[in-house]
Design a protein around this motif. Sequence first.
Motif, PDB file in Angstrom:
ATOM      1  N   ILE A 177       0.866  -1.226   0.109  1.00 31.31           N
ATOM      2  CA  ILE A 177       0.285  -0.104  -0.020  1.00 31.31           C
ATOM      3  C   ILE A 177       0.756   1.283   0.293  1.00 31.31           C
ATOM      4  CG2 ILE A 177      -1.539   1.398   1.447  1.00 31.31           C
ATOM      5  CD1 ILE A 177      -2.832  -1.287   2.216  1.00 31.31           C
ATOM      6  N   ILE A 178       1.886   1.158   0.903  1.00 29.37           N
ATOM      7  CA  ILE A 178       2.807   2.451   0.837  1.00 29.37           C
ATOM      8  C   ILE A 178       3.533   2.497  -0.568  1.00 29.37           C
ATOM      9  CG2 ILE A 178       4.757   3.392   2.049  1.00 29.37           C
ATOM     10  CD1 ILE A 178       3.893   1.997   4.561  1.00 29.37           C
ATOM     11  N   GLY A 179       3.990   1.390  -0.994  1.00 30.15           N
ATOM     12  CA  GLY A 179       4.863   1.426  -2.304  1.00 30.15           C
ATOM     13  C   GLY A 179       4.014   1.943  -3.397  1.00 30.15           C
ATOM     14  N   ALA A 180       2.785   1.761  -3.272  1.00 30.38           N
ATOM     15  CA  ALA A 180       1.646   2.070  -4.503  1.00 30.38           C
ATOM     16  C   ALA A 180       1.828   3.638  -4.583  1.00 30.38           C
ATOM     17  CB  ALA A 180       0.362   1.706  -4.088  1.00 30.38           C
ATOM     18  N   HIS A 181       2.087   4.441  -3.300  1.00 26.89           N
ATOM     19  CA  HIS A 181       2.280   5.974  -3.853  1.00 26.89           C
ATOM     20  C   HIS A 181       3.629   6.246  -4.246  1.00 26.89           C
ATOM     21  CE1 HIS A 181      -1.591   6.578  -1.738  1.00 26.89           C
ATOM     22  NE2 HIS A 181      -1.467   5.532  -1.190  1.00 26.89           N
ATOM     23  N   PRO A 182       3.825   6.577  -5.311  1.00 23.43           N
ATOM     24  CA  PRO A 182       5.124   6.969  -6.065  1.00 23.43           C
ATOM     25  C   PRO A 182       5.981   7.768  -4.997  1.00 23.43           C
ATOM     26  CG  PRO A 182       3.516   7.272  -7.512  1.00 23.43           C
ATOM     27  CD  PRO A 182       2.798   6.988  -6.342  1.00 23.43           C
ATOM     28  N   GLU A 183       5.415   8.728  -4.478  1.00 25.56           N
ATOM     29  CA  GLU A 183       6.347   9.620  -3.376  1.00 25.56           C
ATOM     30  C   GLU A 183       6.768   8.964  -2.350  1.00 25.56           C
ATOM     31  OE1 GLU A 183       1.797   9.986  -1.945  1.00 25.56           O
ATOM     32  OE2 GLU A 183       3.200   9.699  -4.073  1.00 25.56           O
ATOM     33  N   LYS A 184       5.901   8.000  -1.818  1.00 26.30           N
ATOM     34  CA  LYS A 184       6.576   7.085  -0.652  1.00 26.30           C
ATOM     35  C   LYS A 184       7.299   5.816  -0.944  1.00 26.30           C
ATOM     36  CE  LYS A 184       3.770   9.453   2.201  1.00 26.30           C
ATOM     37  NZ  LYS A 184       4.542  10.170   3.264  1.00 26.30           N
ATOM     38  N   LEU A 185       7.623   5.638  -2.404  1.00 30.92           N
ATOM     39  CA  LEU A 185       8.426   4.403  -2.732  1.00 30.92           C
ATOM     40  C   LEU A 185       9.802   4.457  -2.345  1.00 30.92           C
ATOM     41  CD1 LEU A 185       8.081   1.965  -4.613  1.00 30.92           C
ATOM     42  CD2 LEU A 185       9.368   3.205  -6.264  1.00 30.92           C
ATOM     43  N   GLY A 186      10.495   5.370  -1.847  1.00 23.37           N
ATOM     44  CA  GLY A 186      11.787   5.454  -1.187  1.00 23.37           C
ATOM     45  C   GLY A 186      11.738   5.051   0.201  1.00 23.37           C
ATOM     46  N   PHE A 187      10.497   5.880   0.871  1.00 25.64           N
ATOM     47  CA  PHE A 187      10.345   5.503   2.197  1.00 25.64           C
ATOM     48  C   PHE A 187      10.069   4.002   2.502  1.00 25.64           C
ATOM     49  CE2 PHE A 187       7.277   4.712   5.502  1.00 25.64           C
ATOM     50  CZ  PHE A 187       7.825   5.254   6.669  1.00 25.64           C
ATOM     51  N   MET A 188       9.276   3.175   1.605  1.00 24.99           N
ATOM     52  CA  MET A 188       9.176   1.730   1.538  1.00 24.99           C
ATOM     53  C   MET A 188      10.127   1.087   1.594  1.00 24.99           C
ATOM     54  SD  MET A 188       7.181  -0.844  -0.875  1.00 24.99           S
ATOM     55  CE  MET A 188       8.707  -0.870  -1.765  1.00 24.99           C
ATOM     56  N   PHE A 189      11.501   1.319   0.886  1.00 24.44           N
ATOM     57  CA  PHE A 189      12.574   0.428   0.794  1.00 24.44           C
ATOM     58  C   PHE A 189      13.260   0.888   2.088  1.00 24.44           C
ATOM     59  CE2 PHE A 189      11.975   0.556  -3.783  1.00 24.44           C
ATOM     60  CZ  PHE A 189      11.893  -0.609  -3.882  1.00 24.44           C
ATOM     61  N   LYS A 190      13.545   2.376   2.725  1.00 23.69           N
ATOM     62  CA  LYS A 190      13.796   2.343   4.002  1.00 23.69           C
ATOM     63  C   LYS A 190      13.124   1.693   5.284  1.00 23.69           C
ATOM     64  CE  LYS A 190      15.481   7.087   2.633  1.00 23.69           C
ATOM     65  NZ  LYS A 190      15.332   8.600   3.011  1.00 23.69           N
ATOM     66  N   LEU A 191      12.028   1.570   5.044  1.00 25.19           N
ATOM     67  CA  LEU A 191      11.292   0.991   5.959  1.00 25.19           C
ATOM     68  C   LEU A 191      11.634  -0.593   6.149  1.00 25.19           C
ATOM     69  CD1 LEU A 191       8.945   0.782   8.047  1.00 25.19           C
ATOM     70  CD2 LEU A 191       7.177   0.490   6.256  1.00 25.19           C
ATOM     71  N   ILE A 192      11.655  -1.117   4.875  1.00 21.93           N
ATOM     72  CA  ILE A 192      11.882  -2.698   4.930  1.00 21.93           C
ATOM     73  C   ILE A 192      13.647  -2.962   5.475  1.00 21.93           C
ATOM     74  CG2 ILE A 192      12.590  -4.479   3.221  1.00 21.93           C
ATOM     75  CD1 ILE A 192      10.707  -3.229   1.347  1.00 21.93           C
ATOM     76  N   PHE A 193      14.214  -1.930   5.304  1.00 18.28           N
ATOM     77  CA  PHE A 193      15.534  -2.217   5.601  1.00 18.28           C
ATOM     78  C   PHE A 193      15.697  -1.942   7.209  1.00 18.28           C
ATOM     79  CE2 PHE A 193      19.761   0.135   6.689  1.00 18.28           C
ATOM     80  CZ  PHE A 193      20.682  -0.766   6.362  1.00 18.28           C
ATOM     81  N   VAL A 194      15.150  -0.955   7.627  1.00 22.65           N
ATOM     82  CA  VAL A 194      14.880  -0.924   8.962  1.00 22.65           C
ATOM     83  C   VAL A 194      14.414  -2.094   9.788  1.00 22.65           C
ATOM     84  CG1 VAL A 194      13.551   0.496  10.921  1.00 22.65           C
ATOM     85  CG2 VAL A 194      14.946   1.851   9.021  1.00 22.65           C
ATOM     86  N   LYS A 195      13.071  -2.420   9.279  1.00 24.75           N
ATOM     87  CA  LYS A 195      12.535  -3.645   9.715  1.00 24.75           C
ATOM     88  C   LYS A 195      13.568  -4.961   9.805  1.00 24.75           C
ATOM     89  CE  LYS A 195       8.560  -4.908   9.423  1.00 24.75           C
ATOM     90  NZ  LYS A 195       7.108  -5.491   8.764  1.00 24.75           N
ATOM     91  N   ILE A 196      14.286  -5.004   8.929  1.00 23.44           N
ATOM     92  CA  ILE A 196      15.332  -6.227   8.741  1.00 23.44           C
ATOM     93  C   ILE A 196      16.483  -6.007   9.827  1.00 23.44           C
ATOM     94  CG2 ILE A 196      17.397  -7.036   7.497  1.00 23.44           C
ATOM     95  CD1 ILE A 196      15.832  -6.542   5.080  1.00 23.44           C
ATOM     96  N   LEU A 197      16.922  -4.694  10.025  1.00 21.56           N
ATOM     97  CA  LEU A 197      17.767  -4.462  11.082  1.00 21.56           C
ATOM     98  C   LEU A 197      17.426  -4.333  12.671  1.00 21.56           C
ATOM     99  CD1 LEU A 197      19.437  -1.068   9.774  1.00 21.56           C
ATOM    100  CD2 LEU A 197      20.353  -3.143   9.875  1.00 21.56           C
ATOM    101  N   ILE A 198      16.031  -4.228  12.413  1.00 19.96           N
ATOM    102  CA  ILE A 198      15.651  -4.393  14.210  1.00 19.96           C
ATOM    103  C   ILE A 198      15.257  -5.689  14.352  1.00 19.96           C
ATOM    104  CG2 ILE A 198      13.393  -4.087  15.331  1.00 19.96           C
ATOM    105  CD1 ILE A 198      13.063  -1.587  13.793  1.00 19.96           C
ATOM    106  N   GLY A 199      14.832  -6.672  13.052  1.00 21.59           N
ATOM    107  CA  GLY A 199      14.841  -8.195  13.291  1.00 21.59           C
ATOM    108  C   GLY A 199      16.215  -8.783  13.722  1.00 21.59           C
ATOM    109  N   MET A 200      17.438  -8.165  13.157  1.00 24.31           N
ATOM    110  CA  MET A 200      18.401  -8.987  13.302  1.00 24.31           C
ATOM    111  C   MET A 200      18.990  -8.433  14.785  1.00 24.31           C
ATOM    112  SD  MET A 200      20.681  -8.441   9.840  1.00 24.31           S
ATOM    113  CE  MET A 200      20.250  -9.058   8.309  1.00 24.31           C
ATOM    114  N   ALA A 201      18.743  -7.236  15.136  1.00 23.14           N
ATOM    115  CA  ALA A 201      19.367  -6.803  16.442  1.00 23.14           C
ATOM    116  C   ALA A 201      18.319  -7.498  17.530  1.00 23.14           C
ATOM    117  CB  ALA A 201      19.047  -5.296  16.649  1.00 23.14           C
ATOM    118  N   ALA A 202      17.083  -7.727  17.360  1.00 24.22           N
ATOM    119  CA  ALA A 202      16.291  -8.328  18.352  1.00 24.22           C
ATOM    120  C   ALA A 202      16.602  -9.826  18.346  1.00 24.22           C
ATOM    121  CB  ALA A 202      14.813  -8.001  18.025  1.00 24.22           C
ATOM    122  N   GLY A 203      17.150 -10.506  17.251  1.00 22.92           N
ATOM    123  CA  GLY A 203      17.172 -11.967  17.294  1.00 22.92           C
ATOM    124  C   GLY A 203      18.445 -12.213  18.188  1.00 22.92           C
TER     125      GLY A 203
END
Length: 278
Positions: free
Chosen positions: A94-120
């Motif tokens: 849904i977020i990526g469907a908005h062109p102006e939010k596409l860059g933010f979507m990739f940042k969000l994915i990256f942040v979630k991966i980092l949080i997952g690694m750190a938490a694990g």
Amino acid sequence: MVEILIDSFKDTIKVVPLLFIIFFTVDYIMLKVNKDNKLIERLSKYDYIGGSLLGLVPQCGIPVAMARLYSNGHISLGMLAAVFISSSDEALIIIGAHPEKLGFMFKLIFVKILIGMAAGFIINLLIKEKRNRIKGCTINCDCPKCRRNKNILTHNLIYTARVTAFLIITVFIINYGVSVLGEESLHAILGKNTYLQPIIASLIGMIPSCISSVVLAEAFIKGAIGVGPLVAGLCANTGYGILIVMKELPLKKAMKIMILIQGISITVGELIYIFGGK
């Protein structure tokens, strides 16, 4: 109500083939490749990294499968948490469907991966658990009932069918409750821009239904919530994975895992809310 039941069936049945493939593959590896457990012991040192990357797969079947593997003792709590926290969902679409939010979507994915690694990593470092926690039977079980279904194919077909039935019933109950409440009510529950938003967002995100992530994404797009609450809600969103945790593990253990995921999600959300411009 019939329409909700049909939608719940459709939502669940599309992940069934993936679940069976994963269940069957893992049991085969456990029987044929990992007889002395050395493979799992080696992989477990880096499992939270793999878990956080698995979250990139846009399939709710991944958290479900990982929850089953955890209950069987095949993966660590850190890997389970990493998968739950980093897992992708409808919100990203849904977020990526908005062109102006596409860059933010990739940042969000990256942040979630980092949080997952750190938490694990932290969870595996601080929490040491015994394996083989499952309440029921595994492929290695030798009880009279399992001896009749010792064939690995039969065992996994039966288990997948049981999981499917459980998910359909549970998802229907949840979807019916959400439909009665309505999306607008969920938006209202998020409230004004306060320090409570990450907490409320994480509780909404824990609802094992795609509607929860959709509500969070739409609220973010409309400006009703900021980045902190969004991250808190999406990190807490485990899809159907939390339902398998509730099904396979003792209630006390399942509740501890839920509280752990909630605690991590709220903490990260609050930190972003305070230091990251909300």
